[in-house]
Design an enzyme around this catalytic site. Sequence first.
Site, PDB file in Angstrom:
ATOM      1  CG  ASP A  70      -2.086  -1.175   1.268  1.00  0.00           C
ATOM      2  OD1 ASP A  70      -2.200  -1.712   0.108  1.00  0.00           O
ATOM      3  OD2 ASP A  70      -2.795  -1.152   2.310  1.00  0.00           O
ATOM      4  CE  LYS A  73     -32.078 -11.600  -8.613  1.00  0.00           C
ATOM      5  NZ  LYS A  73     -31.925 -10.476  -7.767  1.00  0.00           N
ATOM      6  CG  ASP A 100      -0.931   5.053  -0.084  1.00  0.00           C
ATOM      7  OD1 ASP A 100      -1.818   4.737  -0.989  1.00  0.00           O
ATOM      8  OD2 ASP A 100      -0.782   4.678   0.925  1.00  0.00           O
ATOM      9  NE  ARG A 132     -33.687  -2.619 -14.657  1.00  0.00           N
ATOM     10  CZ  ARG A 132     -35.120  -2.581 -14.518  1.00  0.00           C
ATOM     11  NH1 ARG A 132     -35.422  -1.872 -13.406  1.00  0.00           N
ATOM     12  NH2 ARG A 132     -36.037  -3.345 -15.319  1.00  0.00           N
TER      13      ARG A 132
HETATM   14  S1  IVH Z   1     -28.657 -11.016 -15.636  1.00  0.00           S
HETATM   15  C1  IVH Z   1     -31.189  -9.689 -18.933  1.00  0.00           C
HETATM   16  N1  IVH Z   1     -26.992 -11.691 -13.730  1.00  0.00           N
HETATM   17  O1  IVH Z   1     -30.759  -9.152 -10.636  1.00  0.00           O
HETATM   18  C2  IVH Z   1     -30.285 -10.182 -17.923  1.00  0.00           C
HETATM   19  N2  IVH Z   1     -28.646  -9.968 -13.492  1.00  0.00           N
HETATM   20  O2  IVH Z   1     -33.782  -9.424 -10.340  1.00  0.00           O
HETATM   21  C3  IVH Z   1     -30.707  -9.652 -16.567  1.00  0.00           C
HETATM   22  N3  IVH Z   1     -28.591  -9.336 -10.670  1.00  0.00           N
HETATM   23  O3  IVH Z   1     -31.963  -6.253 -12.429  1.00  0.00           O
HETATM   24  C4  IVH Z   1     -29.712  -9.456 -15.709  1.00  0.00           C
HETATM   25  N4  IVH Z   1     -26.591 -10.623 -10.327  1.00  0.00           N
HETATM   26  O4  IVH Z   1     -29.633  -6.094 -11.542  1.00  0.00           O
HETATM   27  C5  IVH Z   1     -27.859 -10.942 -13.893  1.00  0.00           C
HETATM   28  N5  IVH Z   1     -25.309 -12.475 -12.150  1.00  0.00           N
HETATM   29  C6  IVH Z   1     -26.490 -11.778 -12.423  1.00  0.00           C
HETATM   30  C7  IVH Z   1     -27.097 -10.687 -11.418  1.00  0.00           C
HETATM   31  C8  IVH Z   1     -28.254 -10.028 -11.837  1.00  0.00           C
HETATM   32  C9  IVH Z   1     -27.663  -9.535  -9.758  1.00  0.00           C
HETATM   33  C10 IVH Z   1     -29.713  -8.487 -10.684  1.00  0.00           C
HETATM   34  C11 IVH Z   1     -29.799  -7.409 -12.019  1.00  0.00           C
HETATM   35  C12 IVH Z   1     -31.192  -7.640 -12.174  1.00  0.00           C
HETATM   36  C13 IVH Z   1     -31.911  -8.277 -10.994  1.00  0.00           C
HETATM   37  C14 IVH Z   1     -32.789  -9.094 -11.374  1.00  0.00           C
END
Ligand code: IVH
Length: 678
Positions: free
Chosen positions: A38, A121, A42, A142
Amino acid sequence: MKSQQTTNAMQARLGELRKLINYHNYRYHVLDDPEISDFEFDQLIKELKNIETLFPELVTPDSPSQRAGAEPSERFNKVSHPAPILSLSNAFEAQDVRAWYERILKIDERVAEADFVVQPKIDGLTVVLHYQQGIFSQGATRGDGLTGEDITNNLRTIKALPLRIPVSDEGLNPPEYLVVRGEAFITIKDFEALNMRLKQAGEKVYLNPRNTAAGSLRQLDPALTAARPLTLLLYEIVDASSDLPVTNQETLNMLMKFGFPIPEQFYCRNIEDAISAYENIVRRRDEFVFEADGAVIKIDDLSLARDLGVVGKDPRGAIAFKFPAQVVTTQLLDITVNVGRTGVLTPQAILSPVNIGGVVVKQATLHNFDYIFDKDIRIGDRVAVKRAGDVIPYIIGPILSARTGEEIVFIPPQACPVCGQPVEHLAGEVAWYCVNSGCSAQLIRNLEHFVSRGAMDIVGLGIRIVEQLVESGMVKDIADLYSLKRADLLNLDGFADKKAENLIESIERSKGQSLARVVNALGIHGVGEVVAGDLANVFQNLEEISEAGFEEIQTIEGIGPNIAQAIVDWFERPSNQQVLNKLRRSGVWPQQRVNELRDVIPGILKDLTFVVTGTLSEFTRESVKEYIKLHGGRVSDSVSKKTNYLVAGENPGSKLEKAESLGIPIINEIELREMTGG
Ligand code: IVH
């Protein structure tokens, strides 16, 4: 005096320093594998800043010093996304995933051979990043999926975000224009550390990582965002000037080569493997550095996914498989009654605060009074509470073995808890209603919806102010907002000149909202963003909608008989007609853009798929797509055997060659107009 020679030498050193800093930043924040200490890092930053202070003319937007350099802004500007930023439909059980698979298999037999990519997700916030000539040029939230908010300066502060895409080791150059999508979030560890610091400083702590990330990204002052430990994972290429990758796999590889952090992924040959990959992710749900709320299963082949189409805002080619709901028990302290937008009374459980999967739950819904009696839920009971993903937590039922005999049976109110008028029960319905149309609780809920982000988007009109406006009697219906004067607001608690002026300006600005937003804002039962958009595609203004009959509305795709009836009923009610007249007099009377509709023959391009390439003279990239869709045609981003026509403008690029090699007819925009009778 700076000699040209010194300036040149400094410019060269700055170039080296920026490259070094970007590289070590990438090692640390993206690969999690630093090569230097680090302290050494820096020192590089210090040297860069020293030179830039002496030679401010040499500062460039992609310089690492610019991450937190921007001034606070007054509000966020809007950014149109180059393609819709879609959401996902949810599955809660393996059976839901199999049913999804069967549905899409029926639509396209290629699904039988499809591979899948499965990723955790991430429970964060979608961000859309734009790069011009490899340099980060704009970033957006979004928003409603079509338009987001410009949070470029805030995103710039995120160290894992490449400010410049380096030329890869294999000599891979970034395309001239690239738009990527991913998720911004705060790791669980950083969230806990941040809360610890806040607690020690005697400040309010945050509820969960997602709220913290959301609040941090929407700060008007980037310096505040910079102080939060935000990071990113990217998973989609939204648009690019070069040909787009044809699979999710290729997309992720390309993103990785460009220096973007990407989520971990499983590559699966069939749907059962994809379900196993989900199970693997569930087993490790507590091991991820970020809060995950499920897994996303995506068809790998992007052109197949695109051809499968979209339902509302959800693409058919992917599904979110949510983690199993979490259940805990806690004590039911009290039952209160809320009055909703339509006057319906909803009992609400007040709970002894309890942590369910990282979220502290203090309240839960009890649905309706019958539910309380059917389950024999009593005040003081120990109850089982369930929270599934973003669904509002609810009470499963009492733990009978924990009863002490001290519990109290709940008695539903005979009068509205807000206005005191008697409540009514409609035959055949479980709900009880407050039917007093002047009840302030209903008006408050209506106004809350009217001013919200997806509706009129009146910035600065939060729930507290809505309550003040209603309680003071200044606002008796939604249209009254437009007769508010600065002097009126100054009479309210907490309003000074600037705040009153800003709010009036915000209200004034909302007069320019589109027909779709205004229709959504009215709060008609069953009419949200999607249905409002469908109506705005068919009718020119509110008058046309109010004059349309049940039959006409019902024939619109996506609108069934119940919603059609609710729309007709809403417009027929005299009090609503009065509100519409007031809105019209105040100038809230949007007209759907011309030529979109007047000369459209809706089905004339039915069953035809178009690809557009090159620069057109009469249309923009977006408007030509809209034009084709309005005439019933489909638009795809890449040329395949399924393409019926390629619409080519100037400098058409590789899509033209591909279309020629496949023998696909190539037309120009005049010919497109001729096809539509225009
Ligand atoms: S794919 C058309 N992949 O989940 C493709 N989404 O509930 C759509 N999200 O609005 C997204 N991790 O913000 C995708 N590995 C991932 C994700 C992901 C989080 C979020 C994304 C989407 C929401 C839908």
